[in-house]
Enzyme design. Structure first.
Site, PDB file in Angstrom:
ATOM      1  N   GLY A  12       0.899  -1.391  -0.108  1.00 49.32           N
ATOM      2  CA  GLY A  12       0.208  -0.023   0.323  1.00 49.32           C
ATOM      3  C   GLY A  12       0.867   1.415   0.256  1.00 49.32           C
ATOM      4  N   ASN A  14       1.670   2.696  -2.383  1.00 43.35           N
ATOM      5  CA  ASN A  14       0.868   4.420  -3.337  1.00 43.35           C
ATOM      6  C   ASN A  14      -0.625   4.636  -3.125  1.00 43.35           C
ATOM      7  OD1 ASN A  14       2.142   3.749  -6.448  1.00 43.35           O
ATOM      8  ND2 ASN A  14       2.146   2.015  -6.001  1.00 43.35           N
ATOM      9  N   LYS A  65     -16.084 -13.376  -8.605  1.00 48.30           N
ATOM     10  CA  LYS A  65     -15.695 -11.988  -8.568  1.00 48.30           C
ATOM     11  C   LYS A  65     -17.178 -11.025  -8.608  1.00 48.30           C
ATOM     12  CE  LYS A  65     -12.772 -11.821 -11.167  1.00 48.30           C
ATOM     13  NZ  LYS A  65     -10.974 -11.520 -11.047  1.00 48.30           N
ATOM     14  N   MET A  90      -4.349  -7.079  -7.059  1.00 46.62           N
ATOM     15  CA  MET A  90      -3.566  -7.906  -7.977  1.00 46.62           C
ATOM     16  C   MET A  90      -4.527  -9.143  -8.249  1.00 46.62           C
ATOM     17  SD  MET A  90      -0.913  -7.163  -8.444  1.00 46.62           S
ATOM     18  CE  MET A  90       1.350  -7.772  -7.913  1.00 46.62           C
ATOM     19  N   ARG A  91      -5.461  -8.591  -8.827  1.00 45.69           N
ATOM     20  CA  ARG A  91      -6.637  -8.990  -9.109  1.00 45.69           C
ATOM     21  C   ARG A  91      -7.296  -8.656 -10.573  1.00 45.69           C
ATOM     22  NH1 ARG A  91      -9.156 -13.341  -6.644  1.00 45.69           N
ATOM     23  NH2 ARG A  91      -7.821 -12.899  -4.736  1.00 45.69           N
ATOM     24  N   ASN A 107      -5.217   2.088 -13.533  1.00 47.98           N
ATOM     25  CA  ASN A 107      -3.883   1.482 -13.058  1.00 47.98           C
ATOM     26  C   ASN A 107      -2.639   1.800 -13.068  1.00 47.98           C
ATOM     27  OD1 ASN A 107      -3.156  -1.284 -11.737  1.00 47.98           O
ATOM     28  ND2 ASN A 107      -3.167  -1.918 -13.751  1.00 47.98           N
ATOM     29  N   HIS A 109       1.366  -0.153 -13.257  1.00 50.77           N
ATOM     30  CA  HIS A 109       1.969  -0.748 -13.402  1.00 50.77           C
ATOM     31  C   HIS A 109       3.066  -0.854 -14.099  1.00 50.77           C
ATOM     32  CE1 HIS A 109       2.025  -5.153 -14.743  1.00 50.77           C
ATOM     33  NE2 HIS A 109       2.588  -4.693 -15.805  1.00 50.77           N
TER      34      HIS A 109
HETATM   35  C1  GAR Z   1       3.630  -1.499  -7.542  1.00 45.88           C
HETATM   36  O1  GAR Z   1       4.988  -1.380  -7.686  1.00 45.88           O
HETATM   37  C2  GAR Z   1       2.559  -1.390  -8.942  1.00 45.88           C
HETATM   38  O2  GAR Z   1       3.340  -1.364  -9.369  1.00 45.88           O
HETATM   39  C3  GAR Z   1       2.681  -3.042  -8.660  1.00 45.88           C
HETATM   40  O3  GAR Z   1       1.993  -3.474  -7.488  1.00 45.88           O
HETATM   41  C4  GAR Z   1       2.939  -2.648  -6.614  1.00 45.88           C
HETATM   42  C5  GAR Z   1       1.905  -1.933  -5.652  1.00 45.88           C
HETATM   43  O4  GAR Z   1       3.042  -1.780  -4.798  1.00 45.88           O
HETATM   44  N1  GAR Z   1       1.170  -3.164  -9.616  1.00 45.88           N
HETATM   45  C6  GAR Z   1       1.152  -4.943 -10.311  1.00 45.88           C
HETATM   46  O5  GAR Z   1       2.130  -5.509 -10.506  1.00 45.88           O
HETATM   47  C7  GAR Z   1      -0.622  -4.624 -11.209  1.00 45.88           C
HETATM   48  N2  GAR Z   1      -0.113  -5.744 -12.171  1.00 45.88           N
HETATM   49  P1  GAR Z   1       2.235  -1.422  -3.594  1.00 45.88           P
HETATM   50  O6  GAR Z   1       0.984  -1.533  -2.778  1.00 45.88           O
HETATM   51  O7  GAR Z   1       3.096  -1.093  -2.447  1.00 45.88           O
HETATM   52  O8  GAR Z   1       1.615   0.050  -4.079  1.00 45.88           O
END
Ligand code: GAR
Length: 198
Positions: A12, A14, A65, A90-91, A107, A109
């Site tokens: 979390g 972000n 879902k 992650m879903r 989103n 990525h």
């Molecule tokens: C982030 O780096 C995001 O880009 C990635 O998960 C991480 C979550 O970090 N997302 C993906 O890989 C989506 N396919 P966080 O929980 O610290 O924000």
């Protein structure tokens, strides 16, 4: 002031960056709901600490879902959510969520899409041996990591340590996500003005 929902599954960081930008007035918005599919994830405590309402669920407790997404949508509609930000959620999202918020789900990525879609994007890029990495923010559609690109930021790295790439990338992510949300919220304002909505 606009209302955001943030979906997350893990650390979390972000989510924190977005919530802190709202609390500090950097974004003219509030995070009104954090949605998480992993009851033990660190993001759950981060939301609690900030007093942000959460919908934390275990997908196994739902028949499909569509059912847990419908519950998330019901809560988001009740809270007047304007923009849905997936931040390490992650879903794969289904039509139930997408149809409820057309063009309002984004989103982040950790690769320069369309390269390295899906899980373990950083590890995929390191094992491919790329020298330029990056972050992408895109609209969510039915194709995995396939929606229209909104923003990207690249950085050079000539090494082979995925942890290092994650570290560099995450700093970039936090800033890019907040800046991009700010721009999208402005656009939503302009759209609402032109259609006479409040
Ligand atoms: C982030 O780096 C995001 O880009 C990635 O998960 C991480 C979550 O970090 N997302 C993906 O890989 C989506 N396919 P966080 O929980 O610290 O924000």
């Amino acid at each position: 002031m606009k209302s955001l929902a943030v979906f997350a599954s893990g650390e979390g960081t972000n989510f924190e960056a977005i919530a802190d930008a709202c609390a500090g007035g950097v974004l003219d918005a509030r995070v009104v709901l954090m949605v998480c599919d992993k009851p033990g994830a660190p993001v759950v405590a981060k939301a609690r600490l900030r007093g942000i309402e959460s919908f934390v669920f275990n997908p196994r407790d739902y028949a499909s879902k569509s059912e847990y997404e419908a519950e998330a949508v019901r809560r988001m509609k009740a809270l007047g959510v304007d923009l849905v930000c997936l931040a390490g959620y992650m879903r794969i999202v289904s039509k139930t969520l997408m149809d409820a918020y057309p063009d309002r789900i984004i989103n982040i990525h950790p690769s320069l899409l369309p390269s390295f879609r899906g899980l373990h994007a950083v590890e995929q890029a390191v094992s491919y041996g790329v020298k330029v990495y990056g972050i992408t923010i895109h609209y969510v559609n039915e194709e995995l990591d396939g929606g229209k690109i909104i923003a990207q930021k690249a950085f050079e790295y000539d090494g082979s340590d995925p942890a290092e790439v994650h570290r560099i990338g995450q700093k970039i992510e936090h800033r890019l996500y907040v800046d991009t949300i700010a721009k999208l919220l402005n656009n939503i304002d302009d759209e609402k003005k032109s259609t006479g909505q409040r």
